[in-house]
Design a protein around this motif. Structure first.
Motif, PDB file in Angstrom:
ATOM      1  N   GLY A  15       0.814  -1.200   0.000  1.00 13.48           N
ATOM      2  CA  GLY A  15       0.000   0.000   0.000  1.00 13.48           C
ATOM      3  C   GLY A  15       0.853   1.259   0.000  1.00 13.48           C
ATOM      4  O   GLY A  15       0.598   2.203  -0.745  1.00 13.48           O
ATOM      5  N   ILE A  16       1.881   1.273   0.823  1.00 10.70           N
ATOM      6  CA  ILE A  16       2.743   2.451   0.919  1.00 10.70           C
ATOM      7  C   ILE A  16       3.376   2.777  -0.411  1.00 10.70           C
ATOM      8  O   ILE A  16       3.459   3.927  -0.817  1.00 10.70           O
ATOM      9  CB  ILE A  16       3.850   2.205   1.949  1.00 10.70           C
ATOM     10  N   VAL A  19       0.948   4.466  -2.524  1.00  6.64           N
ATOM     11  CA  VAL A  19       0.785   5.866  -2.107  1.00  6.64           C
ATOM     12  C   VAL A  19       1.856   6.729  -2.748  1.00  6.64           C
ATOM     13  O   VAL A  19       1.576   7.770  -3.346  1.00  6.64           O
ATOM     14  CB  VAL A  19       0.872   5.988  -0.570  1.00  6.64           C
ATOM     15  N   ARG A  55      -8.710   6.513   0.849  1.00 12.48           N
ATOM     16  CA  ARG A  55      -8.112   6.661   2.177  1.00 12.48           C
ATOM     17  C   ARG A  55      -7.314   7.946   2.274  1.00 12.48           C
ATOM     18  O   ARG A  55      -7.355   8.654   3.280  1.00 12.48           O
ATOM     19  CB  ARG A  55      -7.221   5.451   2.470  1.00 12.48           C
TER      20      ARG A  55
ATOM     21  N   ARG B  14      -3.090  -0.908   9.069  1.00  9.51           N
ATOM     22  CA  ARG B  14      -2.624  -0.857   7.706  1.00  9.51           C
ATOM     23  C   ARG B  14      -1.404   0.042   7.586  1.00  9.51           C
ATOM     24  O   ARG B  14      -1.269   1.010   8.312  1.00  9.51           O
ATOM     25  CB  ARG B  14      -3.731  -0.253   6.850  1.00  9.51           C
ATOM     26  N   GLY B  15      -0.531  -0.257   6.622  1.00 14.31           N
ATOM     27  CA  GLY B  15       0.631   0.584   6.384  1.00 14.31           C
ATOM     28  C   GLY B  15       0.221   2.020   6.106  1.00 14.31           C
ATOM     29  O   GLY B  15       0.794   2.975   6.650  1.00 14.31           O
ATOM     30  N   ILE B  16      -0.786   2.184   5.261  1.00  6.65           N
ATOM     31  CA  ILE B  16      -1.224   3.528   4.897  1.00  6.65           C
ATOM     32  C   ILE B  16      -1.670   4.317   6.105  1.00  6.65           C
ATOM     33  O   ILE B  16      -1.369   5.485   6.251  1.00  6.65           O
ATOM     34  CB  ILE B  16      -2.389   3.445   3.895  1.00  6.65           C
ATOM     35  N   ASP B  17      -2.405   3.639   6.995  1.00  7.49           N
ATOM     36  CA  ASP B  17      -2.858   4.343   8.194  1.00  7.49           C
ATOM     37  C   ASP B  17      -1.675   4.783   9.035  1.00  7.49           C
ATOM     38  O   ASP B  17      -1.668   5.866   9.610  1.00  7.49           O
ATOM     39  CB  ASP B  17      -3.785   3.433   9.004  1.00  7.49           C
TER      40      ASP B  17
END
Lengths: 260, 260
Positions: A15-16, A19, A55, B14-17
């Motif tokens: 996910g990162i 992003v 998100r 989560r990574g994004i969080d």
DNA sequence: ACAGCGTGTCCAGTATATAGGACAACGCGA
DNA sequence: TCGCGTTGTCCTATATACTGGACACGCTGT
């Protein structure tokens, strides 16, 4: 093109990483994009892109306009404000650039190195019709610019050779810059603290630059003007001296801050 | 304190969080933090924090200083530049704020709503010793400010009531603002386009504001001065008219841009 | 010297985030 | 009118990212 990771293979991506890809993608594009376009550009599945964009939008890092296109959001701006406050060089540099562009009516820039490339850290267009288009944050080979010659000042020839990739000495025009004459420029620049180049990255532009130095005398950034290549010598010399004064002002202001 | 997600429970995050938590954490802190401090503040395992900070640093979104403390990096600045370029309001607002602060020597701000709160979008300290400390991006209850009264202008009493949480009518001093008198302020502000409050968020400050409006006449932001509460009336009135002029200039510049 | 604390690195297990595809709805051109 | 491409949503399976803990190291104070 792929600035970060994933190229040809297709293992599941983090996910990162998505992003970062999305943000870089929007930075390059410089204008809002639909989620479909984003997912194509970064080669991510649509479903993942929807998820992650949503998100990021929720967190205010992106904003979705009424045509459902995504772009950077307020949060990014607030983060950058904190960054700016922590960076005396950018703070002082920005205000000098604004002043220089206003007073002298020419496009002014604050430039620096990012890794082994040159980049524009801040820019203010001048009053004249002659406009230069370099965008903030775009990476350019060091030998293409006057500022680049100042920024590698103080490094040994070996260090310079190790830093700059060979292919960066080839100009957009196709002409290749001789390494030794580049070194000679660097040395002269280090002595005079200013540099002028004509018709380097493109044939119409004359680039004037002066180095900002840290407390040990190392160049850390430059102030520069972009003016038409056919400008008068006297005018160029005058602008150079203004740049040099402004750069010196920043250098000493920063040394003073550091001393406190 | 937890601005985003995860509070008491501890399901895997989560990574994004984590990314968002880290960035918000640094924004609040406004100064570089060690990874240990970050992981404590956002309640994330150290190992995860190390991993994610390293990835963000690699992408230039964070930078690690020589004391191994993390803070925002260049990439954020470049993203914000693209954001700024896409936001006429911030572009024009910033330059007016710089001008106002310089010409009149008082702390000037550009303010706006974020959700149901008021926030400062840009600020320039004035020349005088009287300094206000509100940081960019910090959320403040709408009723605490003069700008807030202007920004809800044009909404119905019901909409205003629905927007602002009841507890936001309680000032830091403990005093509670009467809803009807708040509404009266809003209505007067909508007519005059300017607003002055004295000793609201704190007893020493007089807040002067003028509304910037979109092409349909809705307030979208304010310009304001923060001056000492004991300033002379004549001075305050003069500053108010300057604010109003500047705000009108931005309003029409933006309408013009939109028309193109 | 030793205990106590914080840091930075590494590892293995599992909860789950991501990929991939199916679906309806839409716009557009032929 | 009917394809055809795109959009936004929802679902399931599984590859793996995150967690938690262990470890070595360098402090600092006693």
């Amino acid at each position: 093109m792929d600035t970060t990771t994933a190229d040809s293979a297709l293992p599941r991506a983090r996910g990162i990483d998505r992003v970062i890809d999305i943000l870089e993608c929007l930075k390059e594009n410089r204008t809002p994009m639909t989620i479909g376009d984003i997912s194509r550009k970064i080669r991510a599945p649509r479903s993942s892109t929807y998820e992650i964009v949503a998100r990021l939008a929720e967190a205010g890092m992106l904003e979705i306009d009424n045509a459902n296109r995504a772009f950077f959001g307020r949060a990014i701006y607030f983060y950058a404000d904190a960054y700016l406050a922590s960076q005396p060089l950018l703070r002082h540099g920005r205000s000098e650039v604004l002043r220089l562009a206003k007073v002298h009516g020419e496009t002014a820039q604050l430039c620096m190195l990012v890794g082994n490339k040159y980049t524009v850290g801040f820019m203010q267009p001048g009053a004249s019709l002659f406009r230069i288009i370099s965008e903030i944050g775009v990476l350019v080979p060091i030998p293409w610019t006057a500022s680049g010659r100042l920024l590698v000042g103080g490094m040994t020839p070996d260090e310079i050779h190790a830093l700059i990739p060979d292919e960066d000495f080839r100009l957009p025009s196709g002409r290749t810059i001789d390494f030794d004459s580049f070194l000679a420029d660097v040395e002269r620049g280090m002595k005079a603290n200013v540099m002028m180049t004509v018709g380097l990255s493109d044939t119409y532009t004359c680039c004037l630059a002066a180095a900002i130095r840290d407390e040990r005398g190392h160049p850390i950034a430059t102030l520069c003007f972009m003016i038409p290549a056919n400008s008068e010598q006297a005018r160029a010399q005058e602008l150079l001296s203004h740049l040099n004064e402004a750069a010196a002002r920043i250098s000493s202001a920063m040394s003073r801050e550091l001393a406190e």
